[in-house]
Design a protein around this motif. Structure first.
Motif, PDB file in Angstrom:
ATOM      1  N   VAL A 186       0.844  -1.196   0.000  1.00 40.64           N
ATOM      2  CA  VAL A 186       0.000   0.000   0.000  1.00 40.64           C
ATOM      3  C   VAL A 186       0.877   1.242   0.000  1.00 40.64           C
ATOM      4  CG1 VAL A 186      -1.706   1.318   1.322  1.00 40.64           C
ATOM      5  CG2 VAL A 186      -1.828  -1.172   1.275  1.00 40.64           C
ATOM      6  N   ILE A 187       0.460   2.265  -0.752  1.00 41.04           N
ATOM      7  CA  ILE A 187       1.093   3.577  -0.662  1.00 41.04           C
ATOM      8  C   ILE A 187      -0.013   4.624  -0.563  1.00 41.04           C
ATOM      9  CG2 ILE A 187       1.283   3.882  -3.172  1.00 41.04           C
ATOM     10  CD1 ILE A 187       3.949   5.339  -2.667  1.00 41.04           C
ATOM     11  N   VAL A 188       0.172   5.603   0.292  1.00 38.49           N
ATOM     12  CA  VAL A 188      -0.832   6.644   0.505  1.00 38.49           C
ATOM     13  C   VAL A 188      -0.495   7.831  -0.386  1.00 38.49           C
ATOM     14  CG1 VAL A 188      -1.908   8.181   2.191  1.00 38.49           C
ATOM     15  CG2 VAL A 188      -1.188   5.894   2.879  1.00 38.49           C
ATOM     16  N   SER A 189      -1.474   8.307  -1.125  1.00 42.01           N
ATOM     17  CA  SER A 189      -1.225   9.418  -2.051  1.00 42.01           C
ATOM     18  C   SER A 189      -1.118  10.741  -1.292  1.00 42.01           C
ATOM     19  CB  SER A 189      -2.339   9.513  -3.092  1.00 42.01           C
ATOM     20  OG  SER A 189      -3.512  10.044  -2.520  1.00 42.01           O
ATOM     21  N   MET A 190      -0.591  11.730  -1.983  1.00 36.41           N
ATOM     22  CA  MET A 190      -0.550  13.084  -1.430  1.00 36.41           C
ATOM     23  C   MET A 190      -1.967  13.644  -1.336  1.00 36.41           C
ATOM     24  SD  MET A 190       2.607  14.189  -0.899  1.00 36.41           S
ATOM     25  CE  MET A 190       2.426  15.976  -0.911  1.00 36.41           C
ATOM     26  N   LEU A 191      -2.135  14.617  -0.466  1.00 36.72           N
ATOM     27  CA  LEU A 191      -3.341  15.451  -0.470  1.00 36.72           C
ATOM     28  C   LEU A 191      -2.938  16.842  -0.912  1.00 36.72           C
ATOM     29  CD1 LEU A 191      -5.267  14.526   2.801  1.00 36.72           C
ATOM     30  CD2 LEU A 191      -5.886  13.935   0.448  1.00 36.72           C
ATOM     31  N   PRO A 192      -3.713  17.487  -1.788  1.00 38.23           N
ATOM     32  CA  PRO A 192      -4.846  16.906  -2.511  1.00 38.23           C
ATOM     33  C   PRO A 192      -4.367  15.894  -3.546  1.00 38.23           C
ATOM     34  CG  PRO A 192      -4.409  19.133  -3.292  1.00 38.23           C
ATOM     35  CD  PRO A 192      -3.504  18.920  -2.121  1.00 38.23           C
ATOM     36  N   SER A 193      -5.229  14.899  -3.835  1.00 41.14           N
ATOM     37  CA  SER A 193      -4.822  13.796  -4.709  1.00 41.14           C
ATOM     38  C   SER A 193      -5.174  14.123  -6.158  1.00 41.14           C
ATOM     39  CB  SER A 193      -5.494  12.493  -4.269  1.00 41.14           C
ATOM     40  OG  SER A 193      -6.898  12.640  -4.264  1.00 41.14           O
ATOM     41  N   TYR A 194      -4.225  14.716  -6.853  1.00 47.72           N
ATOM     42  CA  TYR A 194      -4.414  14.988  -8.279  1.00 47.72           C
ATOM     43  C   TYR A 194      -3.079  14.829  -8.989  1.00 47.72           C
ATOM     44  CZ  TYR A 194      -2.671  19.849  -7.713  1.00 47.72           C
ATOM     45  OH  TYR A 194      -1.908  20.974  -7.459  1.00 47.72           O
ATOM     46  N   THR A 195      -3.146  14.731 -10.312  1.00 48.76           N
ATOM     47  CA  THR A 195      -2.007  14.266 -11.098  1.00 48.76           C
ATOM     48  C   THR A 195      -0.750  15.102 -10.906  1.00 48.76           C
ATOM     49  OG1 THR A 195      -3.412  13.233 -12.766  1.00 48.76           O
ATOM     50  CG2 THR A 195      -1.180  13.831 -13.454  1.00 48.76           C
ATOM     51  N   GLN A 196      -0.854  16.421 -11.048  1.00 47.85           N
ATOM     52  CA  GLN A 196       0.349  17.252 -11.018  1.00 47.85           C
ATOM     53  C   GLN A 196       1.112  17.095  -9.711  1.00 47.85           C
ATOM     54  OE1 GLN A 196      -2.614  18.169 -12.052  1.00 47.85           O
ATOM     55  NE2 GLN A 196      -2.463  19.284 -13.982  1.00 47.85           N
ATOM     56  N   LEU A 197       0.404  17.077  -8.589  1.00 41.65           N
ATOM     57  CA  LEU A 197       1.075  16.944  -7.294  1.00 41.65           C
ATOM     58  C   LEU A 197       1.565  15.521  -7.068  1.00 41.65           C
ATOM     59  CD1 LEU A 197       1.972  18.164  -4.626  1.00 41.65           C
ATOM     60  CD2 LEU A 197      -0.326  17.742  -3.720  1.00 41.65           C
ATOM     61  N   GLY A 198       0.745  14.536  -7.420  1.00 39.42           N
ATOM     62  CA  GLY A 198       1.141  13.141  -7.216  1.00 39.42           C
ATOM     63  C   GLY A 198       2.356  12.758  -8.028  1.00 39.42           C
ATOM     64  N   MET A 199       2.399  13.204  -9.286  1.00 42.55           N
ATOM     65  CA  MET A 199       3.559  12.912 -10.135  1.00 42.55           C
ATOM     66  C   MET A 199       4.820  13.562  -9.566  1.00 42.55           C
ATOM     67  SD  MET A 199       2.870  11.013 -12.788  1.00 42.55           S
ATOM     68  CE  MET A 199       1.494  10.446 -13.811  1.00 42.55           C
ATOM     69  N   ALA A 200       4.707  14.794  -9.107  1.00 40.28           N
ATOM     70  CA  ALA A 200       5.865  15.493  -8.549  1.00 40.28           C
ATOM     71  C   ALA A 200       6.366  14.817  -7.278  1.00 40.28           C
ATOM     72  CB  ALA A 200       5.500  16.950  -8.267  1.00 40.28           C
TER      73      ALA A 200
END
Length: 221
Positions: A35-49
Motif C-alpha cells: 500500500v502507498i498513501v497518495s498526497m493530499l490533494p490527490s491529483y495528477t500534477q502533485l502526485g507525479m511530482a
C-alpha cells in the motif's frame, strides 16, 4: 543495480493487486504488492511530482508544482529534476515511446541509465472525462495488460527491478447525485488559484461545515 519506476496515472490499489496477480502468472517473474498513501490533494500534477526524488515540494500561485525550485510541468522538466538529484544516468520517458523501441534501442536505454522513470496514462486519460468515465473498468483491464507488457519489455532489455506505482487512485460513482450529496457552501478565501469538483487551493481559505481545510505545512508543502 538498475531500477525502473513505472507511474500509471490513476491506478488505484485494487488494480495494483490484480496487476500483481497477472505478473506472478508469467514465467520467471515474482511480484509483491504494498500500500502507498497518495498526497493530499490527490491529483495528477502533485502526485507525479511527489514521486520524483526531492527535498521540497511547492505549489506555486498558478497551481503548478515545483520540486526543489524546478517546475515539474512536462517531461523535459521531470528529466531535469531526476538528473539534478541522481545524475546524468537517470532518464524519464513515456510508456508509448518505450513500447515503440526495438530490442537494441531498449537495451541501449537500459545500458546507459541507472534509473528510468516511465509515465503511463491510460486509466486517467479515459476515466477523468465525463463523456468516457463509464469505460473506466474496461480501460483498467487494458492498463493491466499494457503494464505487464512494459514489465516484459524491460526484462528483455536486461532490467529485473521494476516498481509500478501511481500518483493517485480514483473514485467511481454510478448513480445520479442527490441534492444532499452536494456541499452546502462553496469554498471561499483570499485567493483561490485552483478549483475542481473535489478540492480547492488558495490562500486564507474560510472554515465552513462542508469542507476540511489543510495547511500547506500539514501536507509537507
Amino acid at each position: 543495480t538498475k531500477i525502473v519506476v513505472v507511474i500509471s496515472d490513476a491506478m488505484r490499489y485494487e488494480i495494483g493487486v490484480e496487476l500483481g496477480e497477472w505478473i506472478k502468472r508469467e514465467d520467471r517473474f515474482s511480484a509483491e504488492v504494498e500500500v502507498i498513501v497518495s498526497m493530499l490533494p490527490s491529483y495528477t500534477q502533485l502526485g507525479m511530482a511527489a514521486l520524483l526524488p526531492h527535498q521540497n515540494l511547492a505549489i506555486t500561485a498558478d497551481g503548478s508544482i515545483q520540486v526543489d525550485g524546478v517546475s515539474t510541468q512536462g517531461l523535459d522538466n521531470r528529466v531535469k529534476v531526476l538528473q539534478n538529484a541522481l545524475g546524468k544516468d537517470a532518464i524519464a520517458l513515456r510508456a508509448a515511446d518505450l513500447m515503440g523501441m526495438g530490442k537494441e534501442d531498449s537495451r541501449e536505454l537500459a545500458k546507459n541509465n541507472r534509473v528510468i522513470y516511465i509515465f503511463h496514462n491510460l486509466i486517467d486519460a479515459v476515466g477523468d472525462k465525463s463523456e468516457t468515465e463509464q469505460k473506466v473498468f474496461a480501460v483498467a483491464e487494458d492498463a493491466i495488460k499494457e503494464l505487464v507488457d512494459i514489465v516484459k519489455k524491460l526484462f528483455n532489455a536486461n532490467i529485473s527491478n521494476v516498481l509500478v506505482t501511481s500518483d493517485h487512485g480514483f473514485i467511481y460513482q454510478d448513480h445520479l447525485i442527490d441534492e444532499s450529496e452536494f456541499v452546502g457552501e462553496d469554498v471561499q478565501g483570499g485567493e483561490i488559484f485552483y478549483r475542481s469538483r473535489r478540492f480547492a487551493l488558495g490562500t486564507d481559505l474560510k472554515e465552513n461545515p462542508s469542507v476540511m481545510i489543510f495547511t500547506s505545512v500539514a501536507l509537507d508543502l
